[in-house]
Structures are given as structure tokens and as C-alpha cells.
Scaffold this motif. Structure first.
Motif, PDB file in Angstrom:
ATOM      1  N   VAL A 125       0.841  -1.207   0.000  1.00  0.00           N
ATOM      2  CA  VAL A 125       0.000   0.000   0.000  1.00  0.00           C
ATOM      3  C   VAL A 125       0.877   1.258   0.000  1.00  0.00           C
ATOM      4  N   VAL A 126       1.933   1.237   0.808  1.00  0.00           N
ATOM      5  CA  VAL A 126       2.838   2.384   0.848  1.00  0.00           C
ATOM      6  C   VAL A 126       3.527   2.567  -0.494  1.00  0.00           C
TER       7      VAL A 126
ATOM      8  N   LEU B  69       8.357   2.333  11.428  1.00  0.00           N
ATOM      9  CA  LEU B  69       8.751   2.253  12.833  1.00  0.00           C
ATOM     10  C   LEU B  69       8.823   0.835  13.383  1.00  0.00           C
ATOM     11  N   LEU B  70       7.906  -0.017  12.948  1.00  0.00           N
ATOM     12  CA  LEU B  70       7.850  -1.342  13.575  1.00  0.00           C
ATOM     13  C   LEU B  70       7.179  -2.342  12.638  1.00  0.00           C
ATOM     14  N   PRO B  71       7.921  -3.385  12.200  1.00  0.00           N
ATOM     15  CA  PRO B  71       7.267  -4.445  11.424  1.00  0.00           C
ATOM     16  C   PRO B  71       6.521  -5.390  12.363  1.00  0.00           C
ATOM     17  N   PHE B  72       5.371  -5.857  11.906  1.00  0.00           N
ATOM     18  CA  PHE B  72       4.595  -6.817  12.706  1.00  0.00           C
ATOM     19  C   PHE B  72       4.745  -8.219  12.129  1.00  0.00           C
ATOM     20  N   ASP B  73       4.510  -9.213  12.990  1.00  0.00           N
ATOM     21  CA  ASP B  73       4.611 -10.602  12.548  1.00  0.00           C
ATOM     22  C   ASP B  73       3.359 -11.071  11.824  1.00  0.00           C
ATOM     23  N   PHE B  74       2.261 -10.334  11.971  1.00  0.00           N
ATOM     24  CA  PHE B  74       1.021 -10.765  11.332  1.00  0.00           C
ATOM     25  C   PHE B  74       0.826 -10.031  10.001  1.00  0.00           C
ATOM     26  N   GLY B  75      -0.036 -10.610   9.170  1.00  0.00           N
ATOM     27  CA  GLY B  75      -0.464  -9.919   7.945  1.00  0.00           C
ATOM     28  C   GLY B  75       0.504  -9.981   6.787  1.00  0.00           C
ATOM     29  N   GLY B  76       1.641 -10.634   6.968  1.00  0.00           N
ATOM     30  CA  GLY B  76       2.621 -10.697   5.897  1.00  0.00           C
ATOM     31  C   GLY B  76       2.112 -11.530   4.723  1.00  0.00           C
ATOM     32  N   THR B  77       2.549 -11.185   3.543  1.00  0.00           N
ATOM     33  CA  THR B  77       2.144 -11.929   2.357  1.00  0.00           C
ATOM     34  C   THR B  77       3.237 -11.780   1.290  1.00  0.00           C
ATOM     35  N   LYS B  78       2.939 -12.204   0.080  1.00  0.00           N
ATOM     36  CA  LYS B  78       3.910 -12.091  -1.009  1.00  0.00           C
ATOM     37  C   LYS B  78       3.219 -11.495  -2.224  1.00  0.00           C
ATOM     38  N   ILE B  79       3.974 -10.771  -3.022  1.00  0.00           N
ATOM     39  CA  ILE B  79       3.445 -10.293  -4.294  1.00  0.00           C
ATOM     40  C   ILE B  79       4.119 -11.108  -5.387  1.00  0.00           C
TER      41      ILE B  79
ATOM     42  N   ILE C 144      -0.705 -12.228 -14.402  1.00  0.00           N
ATOM     43  CA  ILE C 144      -1.140 -11.227 -13.439  1.00  0.00           C
ATOM     44  C   ILE C 144      -0.051 -11.065 -12.388  1.00  0.00           C
ATOM     45  N   VAL C 145      -0.033  -9.903 -11.729  1.00  0.00           N
ATOM     46  CA  VAL C 145       0.781  -9.700 -10.529  1.00  0.00           C
ATOM     47  C   VAL C 145      -0.188  -9.366  -9.413  1.00  0.00           C
ATOM     48  N   ASP C 146      -0.130 -10.150  -8.329  1.00  0.00           N
ATOM     49  CA  ASP C 146      -1.100  -9.962  -7.261  1.00  0.00           C
ATOM     50  C   ASP C 146      -0.519 -10.462  -5.940  1.00  0.00           C
ATOM     51  N   LEU C 147      -1.187 -10.072  -4.840  1.00  0.00           N
ATOM     52  CA  LEU C 147      -0.808 -10.600  -3.540  1.00  0.00           C
ATOM     53  C   LEU C 147      -1.273 -12.045  -3.424  1.00  0.00           C
ATOM     54  N   VAL C 148      -0.435 -12.884  -2.840  1.00  0.00           N
ATOM     55  CA  VAL C 148      -0.780 -14.284  -2.636  1.00  0.00           C
ATOM     56  C   VAL C 148      -0.545 -14.629  -1.174  1.00  0.00           C
ATOM     57  N   GLU C 149      -1.609 -15.110  -0.516  1.00  0.00           N
ATOM     58  CA  GLU C 149      -1.467 -15.565   0.878  1.00  0.00           C
ATOM     59  C   GLU C 149      -1.476 -17.090   0.919  1.00  0.00           C
TER      60      GLU C 149
ATOM     61  N   SER D 120       8.291 -10.266  -4.388  1.00  0.00           N
ATOM     62  CA  SER D 120       8.713  -9.595  -3.156  1.00  0.00           C
ATOM     63  C   SER D 120       7.872 -10.069  -1.983  1.00  0.00           C
ATOM     64  N   ASP D 121       8.492 -10.099  -0.800  1.00  0.00           N
ATOM     65  CA  ASP D 121       7.742 -10.323   0.435  1.00  0.00           C
ATOM     66  C   ASP D 121       7.116  -9.004   0.877  1.00  0.00           C
ATOM     67  N   ILE D 122       5.937  -9.086   1.445  1.00  0.00           N
ATOM     68  CA  ILE D 122       5.219  -7.899   1.917  1.00  0.00           C
ATOM     69  C   ILE D 122       5.057  -7.982   3.429  1.00  0.00           C
ATOM     70  N   LYS D 123       5.483  -6.944   4.132  1.00  0.00           N
ATOM     71  CA  LYS D 123       5.338  -6.866   5.586  1.00  0.00           C
ATOM     72  C   LYS D 123       4.303  -5.814   5.949  1.00  0.00           C
ATOM     73  N   VAL D 124       3.683  -6.000   7.105  1.00  0.00           N
ATOM     74  CA  VAL D 124       2.800  -4.978   7.680  1.00  0.00           C
ATOM     75  C   VAL D 124       3.603  -4.198   8.709  1.00  0.00           C
ATOM     76  N   ASN D 125       3.507  -2.874   8.657  1.00  0.00           N
ATOM     77  CA  ASN D 125       4.339  -2.021   9.514  1.00  0.00           C
ATOM     78  C   ASN D 125       3.523  -0.939  10.211  1.00  0.00           C
ATOM     79  N   LEU D 126       4.065  -0.474  11.336  1.00  0.00           N
ATOM     80  CA  LEU D 126       3.598   0.774  11.938  1.00  0.00           C
ATOM     81  C   LEU D 126       4.386   1.895  11.267  1.00  0.00           C
ATOM     82  N   ILE D 127       3.657   2.803  10.592  1.00  0.00           N
ATOM     83  CA  ILE D 127       4.314   3.906   9.899  1.00  0.00           C
ATOM     84  C   ILE D 127       3.959   5.225  10.571  1.00  0.00           C
TER      85      ILE D 127
END
Length: 204
Positions: free
Chosen positions: A73-74, A84-94, A153-158, A175-182
């Protein structure tokens, strides 16, 4: 009592993960029916519930000083924040995906790729030196190969279950996708003490 920090959270499945994680750290909150603002039980945060793709805009303009969202999204927003802080949850791949067995052609030049992640896809293949044609879709991207709009297609895959159900498969993880506190950089500068305390609370 000092003013609470302002935090934008995305609607949808990621919100549930954020709410559960924050609760494990003693920060509990909920939204009354149809309301889009709430405070946590400790008075640390004033929280706004926003559409995922709009979250960077709210943080960029300082409506919310902080936000929780994925790298994807960013990246698509083209905006810059303090990560500021990566979280362990919500990660996925594009990923680059296509019909089963099609594989990745050695030369993608001239081939069409459908995606909601146009900026990422453009930059990724540009950096590889492959000038693919990108077609923007805002949902149900998996239909593009099925209906013959594009072979890839290029898309997120969980889990890959949607791909499998449509006879598609991951061809390559891009690429790996992380969820972060921004944070809005200016907001962080003026509130860094309170924000750093929040990070310590939220850190695993």
C-alpha cells in the motif's frame, strides 16, 4: 492527561489482526456501529478506521500521525514515511502468476500483465529491463487470464487457494510484503517520546 496519538487503521481482515495484537499488549478498542473513530481503553490512541488504499493519504496529510499498513500500500502511494515497527502478522507475497503450466517465458517483452499494483509491477520489470505492458484492474485480477485479457497477473498471494480454484499458479515470487507501523515524519519529530513508548508496548 496528554493528547492521545492519532492512528489510522485499515478496514477489513488486517484490522482484526491489529485489534487482536494490540489487545495482547493491553491496548483494547472497538468501534461502535457505523462509527469510524474510537479511543483505546488507556487513552493512548485516537483511532480512525479508513479504507486500506486511503490510509497513506491520511497519514501523509497528518490527519492521523500513525498508521498500520502493508509495504504494498505504501509503495503504490508513492509517499514516504518513517517505518517504525514491522509486525509478525499480515505478511504476504506479491507474485507473478499465470495459468498452470504456462511457466514464465524467457522474454516477457510485449506481454501484458494485469494488476492492481501498477507502480510496483512497472518498477520491478523496468529494473529487470523487461518492458511489459501493464493493464490496471482494481479487483478480481484472476479473471484476466481466464477471460484472455492477459496471460499473466501480478497480485498478492497468501494461501494460493483463489489461484488454485481458478486453475492458476504462482510462477515467481517478486517480493515479500510486511505490515508495519508507519509515521508521518513531521509527526514523529514532534511526538517521538510518546511514539517510542508506544513502540515498546507493541514490540513482541
Amino acid at each position: 492527561m496528554s493528547e492521545p496519538l492519532t492512528l489510522a487503521l485499515p478496514k477489513g481482515r488486517l484490522f482484526d489482526n491489529v485489534q487482536k495484537h494490540f489487545a495482547t499488549k493491553g491496548i483494547e478498542f472497538s468501534f461502535e456501529k457505523r462509527k469510524l473513530t474510537a479511543y483505546d481503553s488507556q487513552g493512548l490512541l485516537k483511532i480512525f478506521l479508513v479504507k486500506n488504499s486511503d490510509l497513506p493519504t491520511y497519514v501523509n496529510y497528518g490527519i492521523a500521525g500513525l498508521g498500520v499498513c502493508g509495504d504494498d500500500v505504501v509503495y503504490e502511494s508513492g509517499l514516504k514515511f518513517n517505518n517504525l515497527l514491522p509486525f509478525d502478522f499480515g505478511g504476504t507475497k506479491i507474485c507473478l502468476c499465470g495459468p498452470k503450466g504456462i511457466g514464465e517465458k524467457s522474454d516477457l517483452d510485449g506481454l501484458r500483465i494485469a494488476t492492481s499494483y501498477t507502480e510496483f509491477t512497472k518498477d520491478f520489470f523496468h529494473n529487470e529491463g523487461t518492458p511489459v505492458k501493464i493493464i490496471n484492474l482494481n479487483g478480481s485480477v484472476e479473471l484476466a487470464p481466464i477471460l484472455g485479457l492477459t496471460p499473466y497477473i501480478v497480485d498478492l498471494v497468501e494461501t494460493g487457494s483463489t489461484l488454485k480454484a481458478n486453475n492458476l499458479e504462482v510462477i515467481r515470487t517478486l517480493s515479500d510484503i510486511k505490515v508495519n507501523l508507519i509515521a508521518n515524519p513531521s509527526y514523529y519529530k514532534t511526538n517521538y517520546e510518546k511514539i517510542n513508548k508506544l513502540i515498546e508496548i507493541l514490540r513482541d
